[in-house]
Structures are given as structure tokens and as C-alpha cells.
Design a protein around this motif. Structure first.
Motif, PDB file in Angstrom:
ATOM      1  N   THR A 270      14.542   4.529 -11.628  1.00  0.00           N
ATOM      2  CA  THR A 270      14.565   5.898 -11.107  1.00  0.00           C
ATOM      3  C   THR A 270      13.275   6.229 -10.361  1.00  0.00           C
ATOM      4  O   THR A 270      13.300   6.891  -9.310  1.00  0.00           O
ATOM      5  CB  THR A 270      14.772   6.898 -12.259  1.00  0.00           C
ATOM      6  OG1 THR A 270      15.985   6.566 -12.956  1.00  0.00           O
ATOM      7  CG2 THR A 270      14.855   8.314 -11.749  1.00  0.00           C
ATOM      8  N   LEU A 271      12.135   5.769 -10.880  1.00  0.00           N
ATOM      9  CA  LEU A 271      10.860   6.014 -10.216  1.00  0.00           C
ATOM     10  C   LEU A 271      10.802   5.318  -8.854  1.00  0.00           C
ATOM     11  O   LEU A 271      10.283   5.884  -7.878  1.00  0.00           O
ATOM     12  CB  LEU A 271       9.713   5.546 -11.111  1.00  0.00           C
ATOM     13  CG  LEU A 271       8.292   5.820 -10.600  1.00  0.00           C
ATOM     14  CD1 LEU A 271       8.055   7.322 -10.470  1.00  0.00           C
ATOM     15  CD2 LEU A 271       7.261   5.200 -11.543  1.00  0.00           C
ATOM     16  N   ASN A 272      11.328   4.110  -8.772  1.00  0.00           N
ATOM     17  CA  ASN A 272      11.360   3.415  -7.485  1.00  0.00           C
ATOM     18  C   ASN A 272      12.230   4.162  -6.470  1.00  0.00           C
ATOM     19  O   ASN A 272      11.902   4.222  -5.276  1.00  0.00           O
ATOM     20  CB  ASN A 272      11.876   1.993  -7.666  1.00  0.00           C
ATOM     21  CG  ASN A 272      10.838   1.088  -8.314  1.00  0.00           C
ATOM     22  OD1 ASN A 272       9.654   1.414  -8.332  1.00  0.00           O
ATOM     23  ND2 ASN A 272      11.276  -0.036  -8.830  1.00  0.00           N
ATOM     24  N   LYS A 273      13.347   4.713  -6.929  1.00  0.00           N
ATOM     25  CA  LYS A 273      14.192   5.508  -6.022  1.00  0.00           C
ATOM     26  C   LYS A 273      13.446   6.742  -5.529  1.00  0.00           C
ATOM     27  O   LYS A 273      13.584   7.141  -4.361  1.00  0.00           O
ATOM     28  CB  LYS A 273      15.481   5.916  -6.740  1.00  0.00           C
ATOM     29  CG  LYS A 273      16.407   4.756  -7.075  1.00  0.00           C
ATOM     30  CD  LYS A 273      17.639   5.254  -7.816  1.00  0.00           C
ATOM     31  CE  LYS A 273      18.559   4.097  -8.180  1.00  0.00           C
ATOM     32  NZ  LYS A 273      19.763   4.560  -8.946  1.00  0.00           N
ATOM     33  N   LEU A 274      12.656   7.353  -6.413  1.00  0.00           N
ATOM     34  CA  LEU A 274      11.881   8.518  -6.003  1.00  0.00           C
ATOM     35  C   LEU A 274      10.821   8.128  -4.979  1.00  0.00           C
ATOM     36  O   LEU A 274      10.545   8.888  -4.031  1.00  0.00           O
ATOM     37  CB  LEU A 274      11.244   9.170  -7.228  1.00  0.00           C
ATOM     38  CG  LEU A 274      10.395  10.424  -6.974  1.00  0.00           C
ATOM     39  CD1 LEU A 274      11.227  11.505  -6.287  1.00  0.00           C
ATOM     40  CD2 LEU A 274       9.803  10.941  -8.272  1.00  0.00           C
ATOM     41  N   PHE A 275      10.221   6.960  -5.144  1.00  0.00           N
ATOM     42  CA  PHE A 275       9.245   6.483  -4.164  1.00  0.00           C
ATOM     43  C   PHE A 275       9.896   6.315  -2.781  1.00  0.00           C
ATOM     44  O   PHE A 275       9.296   6.669  -1.757  1.00  0.00           O
ATOM     45  CB  PHE A 275       8.635   5.163  -4.616  1.00  0.00           C
ATOM     46  CG  PHE A 275       7.647   5.307  -5.741  1.00  0.00           C
ATOM     47  CD1 PHE A 275       7.108   6.541  -6.048  1.00  0.00           C
ATOM     48  CD2 PHE A 275       7.266   4.218  -6.500  1.00  0.00           C
ATOM     49  CE1 PHE A 275       6.199   6.692  -7.081  1.00  0.00           C
ATOM     50  CE2 PHE A 275       6.364   4.350  -7.531  1.00  0.00           C
ATOM     51  CZ  PHE A 275       5.833   5.588  -7.819  1.00  0.00           C
ATOM     52  N   LEU A 276      11.098   5.769  -2.758  1.00  0.00           N
ATOM     53  CA  LEU A 276      11.809   5.616  -1.481  1.00  0.00           C
ATOM     54  C   LEU A 276      12.098   6.975  -0.856  1.00  0.00           C
ATOM     55  O   LEU A 276      12.005   7.155   0.368  1.00  0.00           O
ATOM     56  CB  LEU A 276      13.102   4.840  -1.693  1.00  0.00           C
ATOM     57  CG  LEU A 276      12.972   3.360  -2.077  1.00  0.00           C
ATOM     58  CD1 LEU A 276      14.341   2.752  -2.315  1.00  0.00           C
ATOM     59  CD2 LEU A 276      12.242   2.587  -0.988  1.00  0.00           C
ATOM     60  N   LYS A 277      12.461   7.953  -1.713  1.00  0.00           N
ATOM     61  CA  LYS A 277      12.733   9.297  -1.209  1.00  0.00           C
ATOM     62  C   LYS A 277      11.473   9.928  -0.623  1.00  0.00           C
ATOM     63  O   LYS A 277      11.505  10.554   0.461  1.00  0.00           O
ATOM     64  CB  LYS A 277      13.278  10.162  -2.353  1.00  0.00           C
ATOM     65  CG  LYS A 277      13.791  11.531  -1.927  1.00  0.00           C
ATOM     66  CD  LYS A 277      15.103  11.426  -1.196  1.00  0.00           C
ATOM     67  CE  LYS A 277      15.706  12.778  -0.938  1.00  0.00           C
ATOM     68  NZ  LYS A 277      16.995  12.708  -0.206  1.00  0.00           N
TER      69      LYS A 277
ATOM     70  N   TYR B 231       0.817  -1.212   0.000  1.00  0.00           N
ATOM     71  CA  TYR B 231       0.000   0.000   0.000  1.00  0.00           C
ATOM     72  C   TYR B 231       0.851   1.262   0.000  1.00  0.00           C
ATOM     73  O   TYR B 231       0.387   2.344  -0.412  1.00  0.00           O
ATOM     74  CB  TYR B 231      -0.951  -0.014   1.201  1.00  0.00           C
ATOM     75  CG  TYR B 231      -0.301   0.281   2.530  1.00  0.00           C
ATOM     76  CD1 TYR B 231      -0.190   1.592   3.010  1.00  0.00           C
ATOM     77  CD2 TYR B 231       0.206  -0.737   3.325  1.00  0.00           C
ATOM     78  CE1 TYR B 231       0.397   1.872   4.230  1.00  0.00           C
ATOM     79  CE2 TYR B 231       0.800  -0.466   4.543  1.00  0.00           C
ATOM     80  CZ  TYR B 231       0.896   0.832   4.996  1.00  0.00           C
ATOM     81  OH  TYR B 231       1.483   1.097   6.208  1.00  0.00           O
ATOM     82  N   LYS B 232       2.092   1.160   0.465  1.00  0.00           N
ATOM     83  CA  LYS B 232       2.950   2.343   0.476  1.00  0.00           C
ATOM     84  C   LYS B 232       3.320   2.789  -0.941  1.00  0.00           C
ATOM     85  O   LYS B 232       3.608   3.976  -1.157  1.00  0.00           O
ATOM     86  CB  LYS B 232       4.209   2.074   1.292  1.00  0.00           C
ATOM     87  CG  LYS B 232       3.994   2.144   2.798  1.00  0.00           C
ATOM     88  CD  LYS B 232       5.310   2.272   3.533  1.00  0.00           C
ATOM     89  CE  LYS B 232       5.099   2.520   5.016  1.00  0.00           C
ATOM     90  NZ  LYS B 232       6.364   2.731   5.734  1.00  0.00           N
ATOM     91  N   ILE B 233       3.328   1.861  -1.874  1.00  0.00           N
ATOM     92  CA  ILE B 233       3.575   2.249  -3.270  1.00  0.00           C
ATOM     93  C   ILE B 233       2.466   3.170  -3.755  1.00  0.00           C
ATOM     94  O   ILE B 233       2.718   4.205  -4.397  1.00  0.00           O
ATOM     95  CB  ILE B 233       3.688   1.002  -4.168  1.00  0.00           C
ATOM     96  CG1 ILE B 233       4.813   0.081  -3.677  1.00  0.00           C
ATOM     97  CG2 ILE B 233       3.907   1.394  -5.613  1.00  0.00           C
ATOM     98  CD1 ILE B 233       6.185   0.681  -3.773  1.00  0.00           C
TER      99      ILE B 233
END
Length: 635
Positions: free
Chosen positions: A508-515, A278-280
Motif C-alpha cells: 500500500t505504501l508503494n502505491k501511495l509513492f506512485l500516486k 532517489y524518487k523513493i
């Protein structure tokens, strides 16, 4: 009796006509099939040692022409008066016969005829398989393979397995085709069944059988034709024989599984294993909310980012691109009559129209303008399930060009472009290259990616082309995309998601999600309990100047991501050629701007999440922004 005396006929000799005593007529001789063999001639093409019959040489020569082979005697093709799309060649596409060449081909020398080659067991098994595909229930026991294979005889074992699989597919097809009759027979059996049996004909049973008939027939009718052909076990056509990578549903599913595993491998390794799903979704909503607040606080933020790199595009070049955008849009037209009428208004004549229905093939048309001495090859984009499958088979595979260079390209588009080379190269070299006609290739979406690869393939074979691709997906490796900038132009509209979907951008999008998740946790907005969930909802419900990330932080993050993902690996693909990026400006008056650079430009190195990222992909959106640019451009 008066009058002319009657002249009597000579009595019949009673000897049968054609006998040795009455040689006035020769007796017709009937030979059995076992003693009859048509005269064969050696194939005149270089590297082919087959003996072919005179009647069957047209089909045999067509295979050589599509593969670009030449004859050993230097002669032209015997059937070069007909285009490759003529019904004599077995093609179903619409074509117009070009003007014949001035020199007629010389007849073949029949003095070098040789006897037919003996039928080998492999050739006999091949004929047996063709007969089985025509009707598997008429095969005889004598048609079976000559011997039971040993454990080490892999080829014979594979033939037996193929024969069994063929029979099973034909059985499934037979059940589908005769399902209605089988159900009616089942109802009749129930109707006349004695009472002491448990099965009886009831309204419920009848309703279930009728519903089953409807579902099965509807499902069979809804299946694509290429799937029905595979289930029926029909012999694959010429196009599937040329490249069988996407010739069967089994191969397609295997390649889709490989692509999904590759995507999961390169994207999921960045996300923590304990991060809930759900965090995604929370990060996606947070990113949309962040962009909304950025546009509210800094209206010209995106315009400055887009204008930072690249050069301006002239009005004349924009008008040139608009013309071929219309051709790319016409490629979606399936009616040859409508296509001929629309092309006639622009001064072009349709000479080829092919509506593809299988994965790995794309629909296209070819038109010629004799006044401009120009040939346009327009390739259709995604419009069917088969096209979607071609899109999804997107693994980067190596390919060696005709000039020896090694490139990596999109697998599904590579298959389609290879088919296009075989279909169009001979026609271009024979009829349009000698008189100096210019070759223009254009396409939209899937057709844009295939157009770029087709242009690169033809250019490596010495054919000068110009490619105009709209909404081009990532289809070439970085070095190859830079090398084709002189003759390939890709146009990207606003926040179109298709050109930006690649493995590099997904990472890159996954890294932005982590940020973003880290920022939410620091502010106590990560929805892990009821209190933080209520605070998160209250935060995204309003638009203010309290930004989750400032423009400078977002810019620095993208720079770090681009430095980490260089693209010099075996799975990264980029938009091909010179890239013209156009976008709508965030101003009170409706306006647009554009810049040109290459596939590595910053605006294409991340997935731009926006509410219009899908709508911006359509041809109408491209036409609207392109027309807006032309109206606002200065001479």
C-alpha cells in the motif's frame, strides 16, 4: 614385672584378606568397562520403547514432561516434587519450588528390568560425535565410521560431511582461543630469525601483530554466545534440539534471505523498473510534507479518521491494562534480585526467570499472587541482536493447532511461542490449573507477538488464558486474529510503526509513492532537472494550503488499497485479537482518545509515516498515553 599381665596378640596367619583361606572379608571385584552394564528399566511413558538406567531416568523423564507425554501406568512423574527449572533438570533459570502434591508417586517396578540394547552403528556414531564435540583432537582412528560409504549411502555420507564440518569449526574456534599465543610465537620466530631471511622483526610488524590480536579478540568477545557455541561446535542444548529452525547462523541467514526475497518480490513489482532510487526518498519527504500541511489546514482531520470506527473503552478496563503494562516492562529486567524486589511491592512472588540469549527464544518471567489466585507470565520484547533476528524471520508459515485448526503465523515468533509452550504448559497444568489459578500473559513488542501466539496455542490445548499485548506486531492470519478476540487484547499507541509493518502495508505504501510521484509530475515538481529540483525545494520549504492531495483524495486512495489487498492470501499477517488503538489528539490542551476494534481496522491498514513513529513504540510512550486516558476518562 608387676601390674596387669600383658596380653599378646595372635600372630597373623599370613593369609591375604579376602582369599579363599580367609573368608572374613569379601574381595572387591573390579570389572572392566567392556563387561560392565548398568541395569536398565523400560521407559513407562506411552510410545517410548527405550531402556534407561535408574540414575539417568531423571533427564529422560524431563524430556517427556516438556513434551506433555503421559505414563502408561497412570502414575505421576517420579520427580514431580521438583519444578522443571530445578538445577537437577539442567536448567539455568531462577525458580522457586512450588508446593508438593499431597500424593506421593509410587516406585517403579524393577521386576521388568531388561538387558541393555546392543549398541548399533548409528548409536556408536552418535557417541563418537558427542566425544568429538567435547574434544575433537582426542578422537582415535578406531572411532571413525565403520565403512567407506557407497555412492547411494546418503546417510553415511552426510555423517562424514558433518564430521568434517565439525572438525573445521573446532579448528576455527581453536585459532580464535589461542590467537594470542600464536602471535607471540610468530614474534619470537621473527626475533630469532637469521638475517638472510626476508622476514625481520620491525616496529611496524610488531604494531600490526598487536593490532591484529586486539581486533580478533575484541571481535570474538563481541559475538553473541550462541554464535560462539556454534563456532566451537558445542552440542546444542535442549531448547535448540526441540526446534532447530533457528539453531545455527546458517539456518538464520537462509531464512532471512527468504524473507528479504519475499519482501522484494511483493513490493518491487509495483514500482516501475525505470523509476530511479532517489524518487523513493523524494516521495517520503513529500508524504511528510503533505501530512504536515494536512494537520495545519485541518487540525482535527486525523482525530475524525480515528474516531470513525470502533467502540469506546471503559476506565476500569484501561486501569486493568495499565497494571499488565507494568509487568510487560518488568520483563526487560535481567537481574533476578531487582525483579524479586519490584514484584514484591505488587504482591507477586517470582517463581521463574529466564534470560534467553539465542534466536528463537525470548526472555520471560513467571510470578504468582496467591491472594488473587493469579499467575502472570510476562515476555520480554526486542533488546538484543538475537531478538532482532527473531523479528526479521517474519515469513508467514502454516501451523496446525491442537484442536485441528490451521492458522498462519510469524515464523520467528512461532518458534519462540513453541518453546514457551514446552517450557510452561506442564507447570501450569500441574501446579496452577487444579487449584483454579487464572493465567495472565503479557508482553511488549516481540514479547507481545509471542504472547498472542502462546495464548492461542495454550487455548487450543484447553487452558484458559487472558493475553494483554502492547505494541503487537502483525503475527496471525486474518481469520485467526478475529477468532481470538475473546481472550487476546492488543494495544497500539499513536503512530507506532511496529504493528503496521507488514507485506500488505508495504504494498500500500508503494502505491501511495506512485500516486505522489504522479502528482509531482503533473505539477512540474518532480526533480528530474535543475529547474524542477529548485521548484520542489521551494515547495517543501513552506507550509500552506496548496495540498498535494486533499483529505478526501487520501481517504479514497486508502479505501481502494484496502479493497485491493483483502489479506486472504498466504503471506498477509495481522495484529491479533481485540485491538485498542489510542492516540494523542491534535488540540491545544494535551489529551488522548482511544477506540477498540480488530486487526483489520483502517488505522492499521497503512504505515503511518510520522516523526514519532519510532518513539511511539517505547513502553514509556505507552505508559504516558495510557495514564492520560485514565485521567481523562469518566467513570
Amino acid at each position: 614385672m608387676s601390674g596387669t599381665p600383658y596380653k599378646k596378640r595372635k600372630p597373623s596367619s599370613g593369609v591375604p584378606v579376602g582369599s579363599s583361606r580367609n573368608p572374613k572379608r569379601t574381595k572387591s571385584i573390579h570389572l572392566t568397562p567392556s563387561t560392565t552394564s548398568r541395569p536398565r528399566i523400560p521407559c513407562p511413558y506411552v510410545g517410548c520403547d527405550r531402556g534407561v538406567t535408574t540414575n539417568g531416568f531423571a533427564n529422560h523423564e524431563r524430556v517427556h514432561l516438556r513434551k506433555g507425554h503421559v505414563r502408561a501406568d497412570g502414575q505421576g512423574p517420579e520427580y514431580n516434587l521438583l519444578p522443571l527449572d530445578h538445577p537437577k533438570y539442567g536448567r539455568s533459570s531462577t525458580a522457586v519450588t512450588p508446593k508438593p502434591p499431597t500424593t506421593q508417586p509410587q516406585p517403579y517396578d524393577t521386576s521388568t528390568q531388561k538387558e541393555a540394547a546392543p549398541v548399533t552403528p548409528d548409536a556408536r556414531d552418535e557417541k563418537i560425535e558427542i566425544r568429538a564435540r567435547a574434544n575433537p583432537f582426542e578422537m582415535k582412528i578406531n572411532d571413525a565410521p565403520s565403512a567407506i560409504p557407497d555412492d547411494d549411502d546418503a546417510s553415511t555420507l552426510q555423517r562424514i560431511v558433518a564430521a568434517v564440518s565439525l572438525r573445521m569449526r573446532f579448528f576455527v574456534w581453536w585459532v580464535f582461543e589461542h590467537f594470542t599465543l600464536l602471535c607471540i610465537a610468530f614474534l619470537l620466530i621473527l626475533a630469532f630469525m637469521p638475517d638472510h631471511y626476508t622476514l625481520t622483526l620491525t616496529p611496524t610488524t610488531t604494531l600490526v601483530v598487536i593490532t591484529g590480536i586486539y581486533i580478533v579478540r575484541s571481535t570474538w568477545s563481541a559475538l553473541p554466545k550462541w554464535v560462539q557455541k556454534h563456532v566451537r561446535g558445542e552440542a546444542p542444548g535442549e531448547a535448540e534440539d526441540a526446534n532447530d529452525d533457528l539453531a545455527s547462523p546458517t539456518a538464520i541467514m537462509r531464512k532471512l534471505n527468504e524473507m528479504f526475497n519475499l519482501t522484494y518480490q511483493h513490493s518491487d513489482d509495483l514500482l516501475p523498473d525505470d523509476m530511479p532510487q532517489y524518487k523513493i526518498y523524494v516521495c517520503v519527504i513529500s508524504l511528510l510534507h503533505l501530512l504536515t500541511e494536512l494537520y495545519h489546514a485541518y487540525p482535527d482531520w486525523r482525530d475524525k479518521e480515528m474516531r470513525d470506527e470502533g467502540d469506546l473503552v471503559s476506565k476500569k478496563e484501561l486501569q486493568h491494562l495499565e497494571l499488565y503494562l507494568d509487568f510487560a516492562d518488568l520483563a526487560y529486567e535481567e537481574s533476578p534480585t531487582e525483579l524479586i524486589i519490584k514484584l514484591r511491592t505488587t504482591g507477586y512472588q517470582l517463581i521463574r526467570h529466564d534470560v534467553a540469549t539465542e534466536p528463537g527464544r525470548v526472555g520471560h518471567f513467571m510470578a504468582v499472587n496467591h491472594d488473587k489466585k493469579e499467575v502472570v507470565l510476562a515476555i520480554k520484547g526486542t533488546s538484543s541482536v538475537s531478538d532482532v533476528l527473531t523479528d526479521l524471520v517474519g515469513k508467514a508459515i502454516p501451523h496446525t493447532l491442537a484442536d485441528g485448526k490451521l492458522v498462519r503465523c510469524h515464523e520467528g515468533m512461532h518458534t519462540a511461542a513453541t518453546m514457551m509452550v514446552e517450557d510452561t504448559q506442564h507447570m501450569i497444568e500441574t501446579f496452577f490449573r487444579p487449584p483454579g489459578y487464572k493465567v495472565k500473559i503479557c508482553g511488549h513488542s516481540l514479547g507481545a507477538g509471542v504472547s498472542c501466539l502462546l495464548g492461542v496455542f495454550l487455548k487450543s490445548r484447553g487452558i484458559d488464558v487472558e493475553v494483554m499485548a502492547f505494541a503487537t506486531p502483525a503475527c496471525l492470519s486474518y481469520e485467526a486474529s478475529l477468532e481470538c478476540r475473546d481472550y487476546v487484547t492488543s494495544i497500539i499507541n499513536n503512530s507506532d510503526c511496529v504493528p503496521r509493518v507488514s507485506l500488505v502495508n508495504i504494498r500500500t505504501l508503494n502505491k501511495l509513492f506512485l500516486k505522489l510521484d504522479e502528482k509531482l509530475t503533473m505539477r512540474g515538481l518532480s526533480p528530474t532537472n535543475w529547474k524542477t529540483t529548485r521548484a520542489y525545494i521551494n515547495d517543501v520549504a513552506k507550509v500552506d494550503d496548496d495540498l498535494l492531495m486533499t483529505p478526501e483524495e487520501l481517504h479514497d486512495f486508502e479505501e481502494e488499497a484496502r479493497e485491493a489487498e483483502t489479506g486472504n492470501d498466504d503471506y498477509s499477517l495481522f495484529v491479533a485479537g481485540r485491538v485498542v488503538s489510542m492516540w494523542e489528539c491534535n488540540t491545544e490542551e494535551k489529551s488522548a482518545d482511544c477506540r477498540q476494534m480488530h486487526g483489520g481496522m483502517k488505522t492499521l491498514r497503512h504505515i503511518e509515516v510520522s516523526t514519532t513513529m519510532i518513539c511511539d513504540h517505547g513502553t514509556e510512550a505507552y505508559k504516558g498515553n495510557l495514564r492520560l486516558l485514565i485521567d481523562n476518562a469518566k467513570d
